[in-house]
Design a protein around this motif. Structure first.
Motif, PDB file in Angstrom:
ATOM      1  N   GLY A 273       0.811  -1.219   0.000  1.00 37.05           N
ATOM      2  CA  GLY A 273       0.000   0.000   0.000  1.00 37.05           C
ATOM      3  C   GLY A 273       0.836   1.257   0.000  1.00 37.05           C
ATOM      4  O   GLY A 273       0.333   2.332  -0.337  1.00 37.05           O
ATOM      5  N   HIS A 274       2.122   1.161   0.375  1.00 37.74           N
ATOM      6  CA  HIS A 274       3.013   2.323   0.347  1.00 37.74           C
ATOM      7  C   HIS A 274       3.209   2.817  -1.089  1.00 37.74           C
ATOM      8  O   HIS A 274       3.289   2.028  -2.021  1.00 37.74           O
ATOM      9  N   TYR A 275       3.319   4.142  -1.220  1.00 43.61           N
ATOM     10  CA  TYR A 275       3.789   4.716  -2.481  1.00 43.61           C
ATOM     11  C   TYR A 275       5.312   4.666  -2.488  1.00 43.61           C
ATOM     12  O   TYR A 275       5.946   4.860  -1.457  1.00 43.61           O
ATOM     13  N   ALA A 276       5.882   4.410  -3.648  1.00 41.28           N
ATOM     14  CA  ALA A 276       7.336   4.298  -3.760  1.00 41.28           C
ATOM     15  C   ALA A 276       7.851   5.251  -4.830  1.00 41.28           C
ATOM     16  O   ALA A 276       7.285   5.330  -5.925  1.00 41.28           O
ATOM     17  N   ASN A 277       8.906   5.989  -4.509  1.00 38.32           N
ATOM     18  CA  ASN A 277       9.606   6.823  -5.490  1.00 38.32           C
ATOM     19  C   ASN A 277      10.733   5.988  -6.087  1.00 38.32           C
ATOM     20  O   ASN A 277      11.694   5.652  -5.396  1.00 38.32           O
ATOM     21  N   ILE A 278      10.591   5.647  -7.355  1.00 40.86           N
ATOM     22  CA  ILE A 278      11.451   4.647  -7.981  1.00 40.86           C
ATOM     23  C   ILE A 278      12.465   5.318  -8.896  1.00 40.86           C
ATOM     24  O   ILE A 278      12.130   6.243  -9.647  1.00 40.86           O
ATOM     25  N   GLN A 279      13.693   4.823  -8.835  1.00 45.33           N
ATOM     26  CA  GLN A 279      14.781   5.325  -9.669  1.00 45.33           C
ATOM     27  C   GLN A 279      15.341   4.171 -10.486  1.00 45.33           C
ATOM     28  O   GLN A 279      15.772   3.156  -9.933  1.00 45.33           O
ATOM     29  N   LEU A 280      15.303   4.323 -11.817  1.00 42.29           N
ATOM     30  CA  LEU A 280      15.827   3.306 -12.726  1.00 42.29           C
ATOM     31  C   LEU A 280      17.019   3.864 -13.483  1.00 42.29           C
ATOM     32  O   LEU A 280      16.934   4.934 -14.077  1.00 42.29           O
ATOM     33  N   LYS A 281      18.127   3.146 -13.478  1.00 44.83           N
ATOM     34  CA  LYS A 281      19.293   3.536 -14.264  1.00 44.83           C
ATOM     35  C   LYS A 281      19.154   2.939 -15.664  1.00 44.83           C
ATOM     36  O   LYS A 281      19.092   1.731 -15.836  1.00 44.83           O
ATOM     37  N   GLN A 282      19.088   3.826 -16.666  1.00 46.95           N
ATOM     38  CA  GLN A 282      18.873   3.377 -18.029  1.00 46.95           C
ATOM     39  C   GLN A 282      20.178   3.016 -18.734  1.00 46.95           C
ATOM     40  O   GLN A 282      20.333   1.944 -19.279  1.00 46.95           O
ATOM     41  N   GLN A 283      21.125   3.943 -18.760  1.00 41.48           N
ATOM     42  CA  GLN A 283      22.409   3.688 -19.407  1.00 41.48           C
ATOM     43  C   GLN A 283      23.469   4.607 -18.833  1.00 41.48           C
ATOM     44  O   GLN A 283      23.166   5.650 -18.258  1.00 41.48           O
ATOM     45  N   GLU A 284      24.725   4.201 -18.973  1.00 42.61           N
ATOM     46  CA  GLU A 284      25.849   4.995 -18.496  1.00 42.61           C
ATOM     47  C   GLU A 284      26.772   5.307 -19.674  1.00 42.61           C
ATOM     48  O   GLU A 284      27.101   4.416 -20.463  1.00 42.61           O
ATOM     49  N   ILE A 285      27.167   6.589 -19.787  1.00 43.20           N
ATOM     50  CA  ILE A 285      28.032   7.036 -20.884  1.00 43.20           C
ATOM     51  C   ILE A 285      29.319   7.577 -20.287  1.00 43.20           C
ATOM     52  O   ILE A 285      29.302   8.561 -19.533  1.00 43.20           O
ATOM     53  N   ALA A 286      30.429   6.936 -20.622  1.00 43.23           N
ATOM     54  CA  ALA A 286      31.728   7.387 -20.117  1.00 43.23           C
ATOM     55  C   ALA A 286      32.237   8.552 -20.954  1.00 43.23           C
ATOM     56  O   ALA A 286      31.993   8.626 -22.166  1.00 43.23           O
ATOM     57  N   ASP A 287      32.948   9.489 -20.301  1.00 40.65           N
ATOM     58  CA  ASP A 287      33.548  10.649 -20.977  1.00 40.65           C
ATOM     59  C   ASP A 287      32.535  11.426 -21.815  1.00 40.65           C
ATOM     60  O   ASP A 287      32.794  11.815 -22.957  1.00 40.65           O
ATOM     61  N   ALA A 288      31.373  11.636 -21.248  1.00 44.14           N
ATOM     62  CA  ALA A 288      30.322  12.373 -21.963  1.00 44.14           C
ATOM     63  C   ALA A 288      30.557  13.879 -21.846  1.00 44.14           C
ATOM     64  O   ALA A 288      31.055  14.380 -20.830  1.00 44.14           O
ATOM     65  N   ILE A 289      30.215  14.613 -22.909  1.00 47.78           N
ATOM     66  CA  ILE A 289      30.196  16.075 -22.869  1.00 47.78           C
ATOM     67  C   ILE A 289      28.793  16.473 -22.401  1.00 47.78           C
ATOM     68  O   ILE A 289      27.810  16.323 -23.140  1.00 47.78           O
ATOM     69  N   ALA A 290      28.696  16.922 -21.177  1.00 48.47           N
ATOM     70  CA  ALA A 290      27.393  17.269 -20.604  1.00 48.47           C
ATOM     71  C   ALA A 290      27.482  18.621 -19.926  1.00 48.47           C
ATOM     72  O   ALA A 290      28.505  18.963 -19.319  1.00 48.47           O
ATOM     73  N   ILE A 291      26.421  19.407 -20.043  1.00 45.82           N
ATOM     74  CA  ILE A 291      26.399  20.754 -19.486  1.00 45.82           C
ATOM     75  C   ILE A 291      25.124  20.945 -18.679  1.00 45.82           C
ATOM     76  O   ILE A 291      24.142  20.200 -18.853  1.00 45.82           O
ATOM     77  N   PRO A 292      25.094  21.938 -17.769  1.00 50.18           N
ATOM     78  CA  PRO A 292      23.873  22.201 -17.000  1.00 50.18           C
ATOM     79  C   PRO A 292      22.689  22.540 -17.912  1.00 50.18           C
ATOM     80  O   PRO A 292      22.859  23.200 -18.948  1.00 50.18           O
TER      81      PRO A 292
END
Length: 360
Positions: A273-292
């Motif tokens: 009966g509890h609600y759950a906040n679920i986190q799923l890891k989809q994929q991991e990218i090494a040395d990614a160019i990522a910005i805010p």
């Protein structure tokens, strides 16, 4: 009075009136308006530099995560009820306790069925003796085959009647179909129960199922064995679980796929009966160019980023990839070492002078 004096006075008065008229009808500067005009800001002839924050791009590990809300459901759950009707004569469970599979929980009156069983069982010795004697006579050809088969059929029918009564007696007993926690009882001893009367609810909470829906674009990424973590309100720790099954099709109305994961729940610390906040890891990218995310400026169906070059802002068109809560992957347009501007992006224009207050 001397005429000369008289005309002199008249002349002075006339000159005075003339001067007053000229002053009255001559345009003069509005002092209030002039003061207001002087208070207005004057546009500077040189562009003012904008103070901004900046970030130097460094390749790093980027993890795509999906956050959804789900619910905890029991592994098994059933409303307990009798298979037959009758007056309840016994209740053998305590509310809110653990019961085991096969445990007798309640019983309705079966005295009439017990009497029928005794009567049928009393006929068994005689029926068996008849079959024995008829078989012996048949061996000596003293009776016909048909006579022997007749007594055998009577014995088989008696056996069937006994089993039928025993089955009816079993239906007067309410037993736990599986191990679990039994809830609050809804009846008392002496009440008349029917197959529609709910006696109590039985819930299996070890393990628990974590059920949630994911958008259809992620359906192909969620498979048996996919790991996830979830959080429950009131618990500081997060819990790990594993997907064991998915629905066979996408829901036509919500365009989502229903997924179930299994959590061991050893010790029964979590309740369904509890609600759950679920986190799923989809994929991991090494040395990614990522910005805010705030550095991205959508414009005319494109995405651009302002970079810092020689003291001014320069716009660059970029192609974006996956998104996380805080960052966006850049597939094309930027390189490691570029300095991007992360604040004041809506005010920035090409070649606008900027002053960097903070750089990450």
């Amino acid at each position: 009075m001397d005429k000369r004096i008289k005309w002199g006075i008249i002349g002075v008065i006339g000159i005075g009136l003339a001067v007053l008229g000229i002053r009255t009808f001559t345009p003069r500067e509005n002092e209030d308006l002039s003061e207001a005009e002087r208070s207005l800001p004057r546009e500077s002839t040189s562009s003012k530099a904008l103070n901004v924050n900046a970030k130097i791009i460094k390749p790093h590990l980027l993890t795509e995560e999906l956050f959804v809300t789900g619910r905890l459901v029991p592994d098994e759950e059933v409303n307990l009820s009798f298979e037959t009707s009758g007056k309840i004569i016994d209740i053998n469970f305590q509310e809110g306790t653990f019961v085991t599979e096969g445990q007798l929980l309640a019983k309705v009156n079966d005295s009439q069925l017990q009497a029928q069983l005794k009567r049928l069982e009393a006929q068994m010795p005689l029926a068996e003796d008849r079959v024995f004697r008829q078989n012996a006579l048949l061996q000596r050809d003293a009776v016909s085959k048909e006579a022997y088969e007749q007594v055998k059929t009577e014995l088989a029918t008696l056996h069937a009647d006994i089993e039928n009564v025993r089955a009816s007696i079993d239906m007067t007993e309410l037993r736990a179909p599986f191990d679990g926690i039994i809830g609050l009882r809804q009846v008392s001893v002496g009440a008349y129960a029917s197959p529609t009367t709910v006696i109590a609810k039985l819930t299996k909470i070890t393990p628990l199922k974590v059920e949630f829906d994911v958008p259809e674009r992620y359906a192909h990424q969620i498979k048996k064995g996919t790991n996830l973590s979830f959080e429950i309100e009131g618990h500081l720790d997060s819990f790990n679980s594993t997907v064991y099954a998915t629905e066979s099709r996408i829901d036509d109305e919500t365009h989502t796929l229903t997924v179930r994961a299994l959590y061991p729940n050893e010790g029964g610390s979590l309740l369904p009966g509890h609600y759950a906040n679920i986190q799923l890891k989809q994929q991991e990218i090494a040395d990614a160019i990522a910005i805010p995310s705030e550095a991205i400026v959508p414009e005319m169906g494109k995405n651009k980023v302002f970079i810092y070059r020689s003291g001014v802002a320069q716009p660059v068109d970029v192609e974006i990839g996956i998104r996380t809560d805080a960052e966006v992957q850049i597939l094309r347009g930027l390189a490691a070492g570029d300095t991007i501007l992360t604040s004041g992006t809506l005010q920035l224009r090409q070649d606008m002078p900027v002053i960097i207050d903070k750089i990450d």
